[in-house]
Design an enzyme around this catalytic site. Structure first.
Site, short mmCIF file in Angstrom:
data_model
loop_
_atom_site.label_atom_id
_atom_site.label_comp_id
_atom_site.label_asym_id
_atom_site.label_seq_id
_atom_site.Cartn_x
_atom_site.Cartn_y
_atom_site.Cartn_z
N ASP A 146 3.00 -17.04 -9.13
CA ASP A 146 3.40 -15.52 -9.00
C ASP A 146 4.58 -15.37 -10.19
OD1 ASP A 146 3.87 -13.36 -6.35
OD2 ASP A 146 4.90 -13.08 -7.94
N THR A 170 -7.14 -5.84 -2.02
CA THR A 170 -8.10 -4.68 -1.55
C THR A 170 -8.33 -3.85 -2.86
OG1 THR A 170 -7.14 -4.67 0.62
CG2 THR A 170 -8.26 -2.87 -0.08
N ALA A 207 -4.01 -9.30 9.72
CA ALA A 207 -2.91 -8.35 10.13
C ALA A 207 -1.56 -9.18 10.06
CB ALA A 207 -3.00 -7.57 11.44
N ASN A 239 -10.14 -0.54 7.34
CA ASN A 239 -8.81 0.11 7.28
C ASN A 239 -8.94 1.55 7.67
OD1 ASN A 239 -7.44 -2.24 6.84
ND2 ASN A 239 -6.67 -1.95 5.07
N PHE A 277 -11.19 3.18 9.42
CA PHE A 277 -11.66 3.14 11.02
C PHE A 277 -10.22 3.01 11.75
CE2 PHE A 277 -16.10 3.84 11.89
CZ PHE A 277 -16.60 4.36 10.69
N CYS A 294 -0.83 -0.96 3.76
CA CYS A 294 -2.27 -0.64 3.42
C CYS A 294 -2.90 0.29 4.14
CB CYS A 294 -3.08 -1.93 3.66
SG CYS A 294 -2.36 -3.35 2.86
N ARG A 329 7.31 3.70 20.73
CA ARG A 329 6.44 2.77 20.94
C ARG A 329 5.81 2.70 22.27
NH1 ARG A 329 4.36 0.92 16.03
NH2 ARG A 329 5.62 0.90 14.52
P1 NAD Z 1 2.52 -8.36 -2.05
O1 NAD Z 1 3.36 -7.33 -2.84
O2 NAD Z 1 3.47 -9.02 -0.78
O3 NAD Z 1 2.11 -9.60 -3.04
C1 NAD Z 1 1.46 -9.66 -4.23
C2 NAD Z 1 2.42 -10.46 -5.44
O4 NAD Z 1 1.50 -10.25 -6.53
C3 NAD Z 1 3.90 -10.17 -5.42
O5 NAD Z 1 4.60 -11.17 -5.12
C4 NAD Z 1 3.78 -9.97 -7.07
O6 NAD Z 1 4.95 -10.44 -7.64
C5 NAD Z 1 2.67 -10.72 -7.51
N1 NAD Z 1 2.27 -10.34 -8.75
C6 NAD Z 1 1.68 -8.97 -9.27
N2 NAD Z 1 1.36 -9.07 -10.35
C7 NAD Z 1 1.05 -10.36 -10.80
C8 NAD Z 1 0.65 -11.03 -12.14
N3 NAD Z 1 -0.03 -10.43 -12.90
N4 NAD Z 1 0.73 -12.50 -12.04
C9 NAD Z 1 1.10 -13.13 -10.97
N5 NAD Z 1 1.80 -12.57 -9.72
C10 NAD Z 1 1.90 -11.16 -9.87
O7 NAD Z 1 1.37 -7.78 -1.48
P2 NAD Z 1 0.45 -8.22 -0.36
O8 NAD Z 1 0.75 -7.68 1.08
O9 NAD Z 1 0.22 -9.70 -0.41
O10 NAD Z 1 -1.05 -7.75 -0.86
C11 NAD Z 1 -1.94 -8.07 -1.72
C12 NAD Z 1 -3.26 -7.33 -1.70
O11 NAD Z 1 -3.94 -7.63 -0.30
C13 NAD Z 1 -3.18 -5.96 -1.59
O12 NAD Z 1 -4.29 -5.46 -2.53
C14 NAD Z 1 -3.33 -5.37 -0.25
O13 NAD Z 1 -3.87 -4.31 -0.10
C15 NAD Z 1 -4.31 -6.41 0.26
N6 NAD Z 1 -4.10 -7.03 1.71
C16 NAD Z 1 -2.94 -6.96 2.10
C17 NAD Z 1 -2.57 -7.34 3.51
C18 NAD Z 1 -1.41 -7.44 4.24
O14 NAD Z 1 -1.47 -7.64 5.41
N7 NAD Z 1 -0.32 -7.16 3.57
C19 NAD Z 1 -3.96 -7.70 4.40
C20 NAD Z 1 -5.00 -7.49 3.80
C21 NAD Z 1 -5.19 -7.17 2.25
C1 UGA Z 2 -3.75 -3.69 9.02
C2 UGA Z 2 -5.10 -4.10 9.32
O1 UGA Z 2 -5.12 -4.46 10.98
C3 UGA Z 2 -5.73 -5.42 8.88
O2 UGA Z 2 -6.97 -5.77 9.20
C4 UGA Z 2 -5.63 -5.41 7.21
O3 UGA Z 2 -6.03 -6.76 6.84
C5 UGA Z 2 -4.36 -4.94 6.82
O4 UGA Z 2 -4.14 -3.61 7.67
C6 UGA Z 2 -4.48 -4.66 5.42
O5 UGA Z 2 -5.11 -4.43 4.66
O6 UGA Z 2 -3.27 -4.64 4.81
P1 UGA Z 2 -1.41 -4.50 9.33
O7 UGA Z 2 -1.01 -3.24 8.61
O8 UGA Z 2 -0.73 -5.76 8.91
O9 UGA Z 2 -3.03 -4.66 9.37
O10 UGA Z 2 -1.04 -4.32 10.95
P2 UGA Z 2 -1.68 -3.61 11.94
O11 UGA Z 2 -1.60 -4.46 13.34
O12 UGA Z 2 -3.10 -2.89 11.75
O13 UGA Z 2 -0.68 -2.15 12.22
C7 UGA Z 2 -0.82 -1.19 11.26
C8 UGA Z 2 0.05 -0.13 11.81
O14 UGA Z 2 -0.58 0.74 12.97
C9 UGA Z 2 1.54 -0.48 12.54
O15 UGA Z 2 2.62 0.49 12.05
C10 UGA Z 2 1.17 -0.41 13.75
O16 UGA Z 2 2.52 -0.31 14.58
C11 UGA Z 2 0.39 0.78 13.88
N1 UGA Z 2 -0.49 0.77 15.39
C12 UGA Z 2 -1.36 -0.08 15.39
C13 UGA Z 2 -0.39 1.86 16.13
O17 UGA Z 2 0.53 2.68 16.23
N2 UGA Z 2 -1.02 1.70 17.30
C14 UGA Z 2 -2.10 0.86 17.49
O18 UGA Z 2 -2.77 0.84 18.70
C15 UGA Z 2 -2.24 -0.06 16.33
#
Ligand code: NAD
Ligand code: UGA
Length: 466
Positions: A35, A133, A165, A226, A228, A278, A444
Site C-alpha cells: 500500500d 469493484t 460484507a 450490490n 439487488f 459500496c 435499527r
Molecule cells: P480501502 O480504501 O479500505 O483500501 C484501498 C487501499 O488501496 C487504501 O489503503 C489505499 O491507500 C490503497 N491504494 C490506492 N491506490 C494505491 C496504489 N496506487 N498503490 C498502492 N496502494 C494504493 O478500500 P476497500 O474497502 O478495501 O475497497 C477496495 C475495493 O474493493 C473497492 O473497489 C471496493 O468497491 C471493493 N469492495 C469493497 C468491499 C468492502 O467491504 N469494503 C467489499 C467488496 C468489494
Molecule cells: C455489501 C454486500 O453485502 C457485500 O456482498 C459486498 O461485497 C459489499 O457490500 C461491497 O461490495 O462492499 P457491506 O456494505 O459490507 O457489504 O455490508 P452489508 O451487510 O451489505 O450492509 C450494507 C448496509 O445496508 C449497512 O448499512 C446495513 O446496515 C444496511 N442493511 C443491510 C439494512 O439496512 N438492512 C438489511 O436488511 C441489510
C-alpha cells in the site's frame, strides 16, 4: 500453472482480510500486501493485534497465524510486483468528485496508476486480477495500458470480484456462497490463467461454488449483486413508511414475505438507511453506465434505490425534530452508534453522518458513542461534508467513551448502529438521568419496545406506527 507468489495492491478492508485467508489456506504461496499508505502498512505490522487498521471479528487470530509466515505487509510496491506471479488490484474505486461523471462514475485513477506501475516493473509474464469493484469493461482499459507501456511481457487479466460484507468478512471468505472468476475464455492462455486462480480457491472452496465466466459478465455481476442487495433495503424501507401510516408492522411484513422461498428472509431489515462504501457508489456507477449507453429508463430505475435511501435518512431526522415539539435547538440528542453497521469500525457513508448533519443544521447538540469508532473519525466524517466549520462541528458535537455519560441529560437517544451491546444496557438507569419526556428513536429496530415503554420512554421504531 502453479502460483507461488502473490502481490496484492491495496491493504484496505478487502485486501487485508482476503489475503489473510488465502495465506491461511495456501501456506505454499508467499503473499505480500502493499500500500502507498505507510501508516496503514505499519498498523498491519503492529505487534499489538488490537491496533490492526480494521476491526473485523476473528481477523486478529488469522493474522497472528500467517503474518511473517507467508503473509507480509510492505510499502515496497515495485518489489512485490516484480516478485509476483499473480497480482491482485484491490485499491479503492470511489465515486468521482470532479470532471465528467462527477458524483456518479467510478474514479479509476488509482486503478490506472496500478496498471502503469505493473507495466513499468514487470519483467516476466503476470496474471493481473481485478479484485476491486469496477465498471463493466474496465479490464480492456487495464489490458490496453499493460500491453502498450510494458516491457513486452504477456499479461492475462482476470476479474475476481469480492462479495464479503464487513463485520462478517472472515466467515464470508471461509465459506463464500460462490467465487466468481471472469477471464478470456476464448484463448488457451486465458483458460490457463483462469485455472490458476481456480486452483488457489480450490484449497478450501468446493469446486461447484467456483464459477467461471467471461470478464464482462464477472465485472457486471458484482455491480448487479450490490444493486439487488441495496434495492432490497430500499424496498423494505419504502414499505416501512407505509407501515408507519397504516398501523402495519414492518417486522411482521418482512417475516411474512420472507417466508416465500422465492423472496427469501435475508436482508429485509428496515433501517435508517443503508451505508457503507459500496452500495451507493456502485449503484451510481451502474446508473452512469446505463446513461452512457442511452438507457435512461434503466438508469432511472436504479437511481431510485439511492433516492429512496436519502429519503429514509432525511425522514428519520425530520421525525426526531417534529416529535421533539418542532425544535431541537440547544437540545442534547445522543447517538448510539456511528459505524455503518455493527462489528466494523468503518463509517464510510454511514447513515449516522447524514442524520447528524441534518440535526446540527437545526442547532441540536449531539453526543456520540460508538464502541469501535475513534473520536477523530467522527469529526473527519462531519468536516468532510463541508456544511459548517470544523470548529463549529467540534463545539456542537461531542464524542464519549462511556455510553452512560453520552446519554446523561439528553432529550432523546437515537440508535444509528445495531451494536449488540446496546440491548443489554441498564435502560432504567439511563432513563433516570435523561430529560423528560425521554425519547428513543430506534433506527435499527434493535430494542424492545414493550420494555422501554414500561420504563417510561417514548419509543419510535422504523416501520411501526405509534
Ligand atoms: P480501502 O480504501 O479500505 O483500501 C484501498 C487501499 O488501496 C487504501 O489503503 C489505499 O491507500 C490503497 N491504494 C490506492 N491506490 C494505491 C496504489 N496506487 N498503490 C498502492 N496502494 C494504493 O478500500 P476497500 O474497502 O478495501 O475497497 C477496495 C475495493 O474493493 C473497492 O473497489 C471496493 O468497491 C471493493 N469492495 C469493497 C468491499 C468492502 O467491504 N469494503 C467489499 C467488496 C468489494
Ligand atoms: C455489501 C454486500 O453485502 C457485500 O456482498 C459486498 O461485497 C459489499 O457490500 C461491497 O461490495 O462492499 P457491506 O456494505 O459490507 O457489504 O455490508 P452489508 O451487510 O451489505 O450492509 C450494507 C448496509 O445496508 C449497512 O448499512 C446495513 O446496515 C444496511 N442493511 C443491510 C439494512 O439496512 N438492512 C438489511 O436488511 C441489510
Amino acid at each position: 500453472m502453479k502460483i507461488k507468489t502473490i502481490c496484492c495492491i491495496g491493504a484496505g478492508y478487502v485486501g487485508g482480510p482476503t489475503m489473510s485467508i488465502i495465506a491461511q489456506k495456501c501456506p505454499h504461496i508467499k503473499i505480500t500486501v502493499v500500500d502507498v499508505n505507510a501508516s496503514r502498512i505499519a498498523a498491519w505490522n503492529d505487534n499489538n493485534l488490537n491496533r490492526l487498521p480494521i476491526f473485523e471479528p476473528e481477523l486478529n487470530d488469522v493474522v497472528k497465524e500467517v503474518r511473517g509466515r507467508n503473509l507480509f505487509f510492505s510499502t515496497d510496491v515495485g518489489k512485490a510486483i516484480d516478485e509476483a506471479d499473480m497480482i491482485f488490484i484491490s485499491v479503492n474505486t470511489p465515486t468521482k468528485t470532479y470532471g465528467k461523471g462527477k458524483g456518479m462514475a467510478a474514479d479509476l485513477k488509482y486503478i490506472e496508476l496500478c496498471a502503469r506501475q505493473i507495466a513499468k516493473v514487470a519483467k516476466q509474464n503476470k496474471i493481473v486480477v481485478e479484485k476491486s469493484t469496477l465498471p463493466v469493461r474496465t479490464a480492456s482499459a487495464i489490458k490496453s495500458i499493460l500491453d502498450n507501456t510494458g516491457n513486452g511481457v504477456q499479461f492475462q487479466i482476470l476479474s475476481n470480484p469480492e462479495f464479503l460484507a464487513e463485520g462478517t468478512a472472515v466467515q464470508n471468505l471461509l465459506k463464500p456462497d460462490r467465487v466468481l472468476i471472469g477471464g478470456d475464455t476464448s484463448t488457451n492462455e486465458g483458460e490457463v490463467a483462469i485455472q490458476a486462480l481456480v486452483e488457489i480457491y480450490s484449497n478450501w472452496v468446493p469446486k461447484k461454488q467456483i464459477l467461471t465466466t467471461n470478464v464482462w459478465s464477472s465485472e457486471l455481476s458484482k455491480l448487479t449483486a450490490n444493486a439487488f442487495l441495496a434495492q432490497r433495503v430500499s424496498s423494505i424501507n419504502a414499505m416501512s413508511e407505509i407501515c408507519e401510516k397504516t398501523g402495519a408492522d414492518i417486522k411482521e411484513v418482512s417475516k411474512a414475505i420472507g417466508m416465500d422461498s422465492r423472496i427469501g428472509s435475508k436482508f429485509l431489515n428496515a433501517s435508517v438507511g443503508f451505508g457503507g462504501s459500496c452500495f451507493q457508489k456502485d449503484i451510481l456507477n451502474l446508473v452512469y453506465i446505463a446513461r452512457s449507453y442511452g438507457l435512461n429508463e434503466v438508469a432511472d430505475y436504479w437511481e431510485q434505490v439511492v433516492i429512496m435511501n436519502e429519503h429514509q435518512k432525511n425522514r428519520f431526522s425530520d421525525n426526531i425534530v417534529s416529535t421533539l415539539y418542532n425544535t431541537v435547538s440547544g437540545k442534547k440528542i445522543t447517538f448510539l452508534g456511528w459505524a455503518f453497521k455493527k462489528d466494523t469500525n468503518d463509517t464510510r457513508e454511514s447513515a449516522a453522518i447524514k442524520v447528524a448533519d441534518n440535526l446540527l443544521n437545526e442547532q441540536a447538540r449531539i453526543s456520540v458513542y460508538d464502541p469501535k469508532v475513534p473520536k477523530e473519525k467522527v469529526y473527519t466524517d462531519l468536516d468532510y461534508l463541508n456544511t459548517r466549520s470544523s470548529s463549529e462541528n467540534k463545539s456542537l458535537l461531542t464524542v464519549n467513551k462511556d455510553p452512560y455519560e453520552a446519554c446523561k441529560n439528553s432529550h432523546a437517544i437515537s440508535i444509528l448502529t445495531e451494536w449488540d451491546e446496546f440491548k443489554s444496557y441498564d435502560w432504567e438507569g439511563i432513563y433516570k438521568n435523561m430529560q423528560k419526556p425521554a425519547f428513543i428513536f430506534d433506527g435499527r429496530g434493535l430494542l424492545n419496545k414493550g420494555e422501554l415503554e414500561k420504563i417510561g420512554f417514548i419509543y419510535y421504531n422504523i416501520g411501526t406506527g405509534n
